[in-house]
Design a protein around this motif. Structure first.
Motif, PDB file in Angstrom:
ATOM      1  N   THR A  88      46.966  40.292  41.104  1.00 49.96           N
ATOM      2  CA  THR A  88      48.209  39.608  40.768  1.00 49.96           C
ATOM      3  C   THR A  88      48.297  38.234  41.406  1.00 49.96           C
ATOM      4  O   THR A  88      49.223  37.476  41.121  1.00 49.96           O
ATOM      5  N   GLY A  89      47.342  37.900  42.262  1.00 51.34           N
ATOM      6  CA  GLY A  89      47.393  36.620  42.948  1.00 51.34           C
ATOM      7  C   GLY A  89      46.994  35.466  42.050  1.00 51.34           C
ATOM      8  O   GLY A  89      46.382  35.648  40.995  1.00 51.34           O
ATOM      9  N   HIS A 154      40.922  35.977  43.134  1.00 52.60           N
ATOM     10  CA  HIS A 154      42.310  36.060  43.575  1.00 52.60           C
ATOM     11  C   HIS A 154      42.530  37.415  44.230  1.00 52.60           C
ATOM     12  O   HIS A 154      41.748  38.348  44.037  1.00 52.60           O
ATOM     13  N   ARG A 155      43.587  37.521  45.000  1.00 52.22           N
ATOM     14  CA  ARG A 155      43.906  38.802  45.631  1.00 52.22           C
ATOM     15  C   ARG A 155      44.008  39.908  44.575  1.00 52.22           C
ATOM     16  O   ARG A 155      44.674  39.741  43.558  1.00 52.22           O
ATOM     17  N   GLY A 156      43.320  41.004  44.844  1.00 55.33           N
ATOM     18  CA  GLY A 156      43.367  42.144  43.940  1.00 55.33           C
ATOM     19  C   GLY A 156      42.293  42.135  42.875  1.00 55.33           C
ATOM     20  O   GLY A 156      42.130  43.129  42.159  1.00 55.33           O
ATOM     21  N   ASP A 157      41.530  41.039  42.749  1.00 56.35           N
ATOM     22  CA  ASP A 157      40.453  40.990  41.764  1.00 56.35           C
ATOM     23  C   ASP A 157      39.336  41.958  42.128  1.00 56.35           C
ATOM     24  O   ASP A 157      38.993  42.132  43.307  1.00 56.35           O
ATOM     25  N   HIS A 158      38.761  42.563  41.114  1.00 59.89           N
ATOM     26  CA  HIS A 158      37.629  43.480  41.254  1.00 59.89           C
ATOM     27  C   HIS A 158      36.555  42.980  40.297  1.00 59.89           C
ATOM     28  O   HIS A 158      36.723  43.018  39.084  1.00 59.89           O
ATOM     29  N   GLU A 186      29.483  44.614  43.825  1.00 59.25           N
ATOM     30  CA  GLU A 186      30.816  44.980  43.351  1.00 59.25           C
ATOM     31  C   GLU A 186      31.764  44.570  44.461  1.00 59.25           C
ATOM     32  O   GLU A 186      31.616  45.002  45.607  1.00 59.25           O
ATOM     33  N   ILE A 187      32.729  43.705  44.139  1.00 56.93           N
ATOM     34  CA  ILE A 187      33.583  43.096  45.166  1.00 56.93           C
ATOM     35  C   ILE A 187      35.054  43.301  44.826  1.00 56.93           C
ATOM     36  O   ILE A 187      35.479  43.085  43.689  1.00 56.93           O
ATOM     37  N   TYR A 188      35.832  43.699  45.842  1.00 55.40           N
ATOM     38  CA  TYR A 188      37.287  43.721  45.761  1.00 55.40           C
ATOM     39  C   TYR A 188      37.801  42.719  46.800  1.00 55.40           C
ATOM     40  O   TYR A 188      37.491  42.856  47.994  1.00 55.40           O
ATOM     41  N   LEU A 189      38.547  41.735  46.375  1.00 58.77           N
ATOM     42  CA  LEU A 189      39.170  40.805  47.321  1.00 58.77           C
ATOM     43  C   LEU A 189      40.600  41.288  47.566  1.00 58.77           C
ATOM     44  O   LEU A 189      41.435  41.270  46.659  1.00 58.77           O
TER      45      LEU A 189
END
Length: 202
Positions: A88-89, A154-158, A186-189
């Motif tokens: 959502t960022g 962005h925050r919450g991106d996968h 595979e990245i979660y920010l």
């Protein structure tokens, strides 16, 4: 000298022989697992790059932040990104920011590892953000490709990202990662911030 040889326990000789054979076997298996590794990785990334160019609905191509737009760029100056879900960022971290991430790193698929050998992960089993422990770090220490990707998230991106070896460890091995390895992450920010006090970025 002959007496010393005779008195050497036979079980120790057997143990030494079995250890030597096991070591040779492991080395042979590893050599075969990564045989022609440079060519395989170059072909893998080249094909993936071409697929990404033709399927912009599923993939993105992000130029490495270390490569100037005025230079003559090659496919290996880009990271292939496959967004899985969006957060959502709206802001993205700067190169000097600290980040909080979950990630899992693999090599390209091989005979023993059809999903790619997993060389590093911050979670075990199926990912669950409620129980997984993220990594918090200043991210300019990452390889070029990884650092580039984070500057676009962005925050919450996968995301699933594919980094050519030229933007990773290049011609050098690094721990369990052989030289010439394309890295698949595979990245979660989850978060990022700009100063030592922990103030969150916009």
């Amino acid at each position: 000298m002959k007496g010393m040889v005779r008195r050497f326990p036979l079980y120790l000789l057997a143990l030494l022989l079995s250890t030597a054979l096991a070591s040779c076997s492991e080395a042979d298996n590893e050599e075969e697992e990564f045989a022609d590794w440079q060519t395989r990785n170059e072909q893998y990334f080249s094909q993936l790059y071409a697929t990404a160019q033709g399927n912009t609905a599923q993939y993105q191509l992000i130029r490495s932040y270390t490569k100037s737009t005025s230079a003559s760029l090659a496919p290996t100056d880009y990271i292939v990104v496959e967004p899985i879900s969006s957060g959502t960022g709206t802001a993205s971290p700067y190169l000097t920011d600290s980040v909080q991430i979950h990630y899992r790193g693999r090599l390209i698929p091989s005979a023993s590892y059809p999903e790619g050998y997993q060389f590093e992960t911050t979670w075990q089993g199926t990912f669950d953000e409620a129980t997984a422990t993220p990594l918090s770090t200043v991210y300019y220490t990452f390889v070029d490709g990884f650092a580039t990707v984070l500057q676009h998230m962005h925050r919450g991106d996968h995301w699933r990202v594919y980094i050519p070896y030229q933007l990773a460890y290049g011609v050098n091995a690094n721990g369990s990662i052989p030289a010439y390895s394309t890295l698949i992450f595979e990245i979660y920010l989850t978060d990022f911030w700009t100063d030592k006090r922990g103030d969150r970025a916009d």
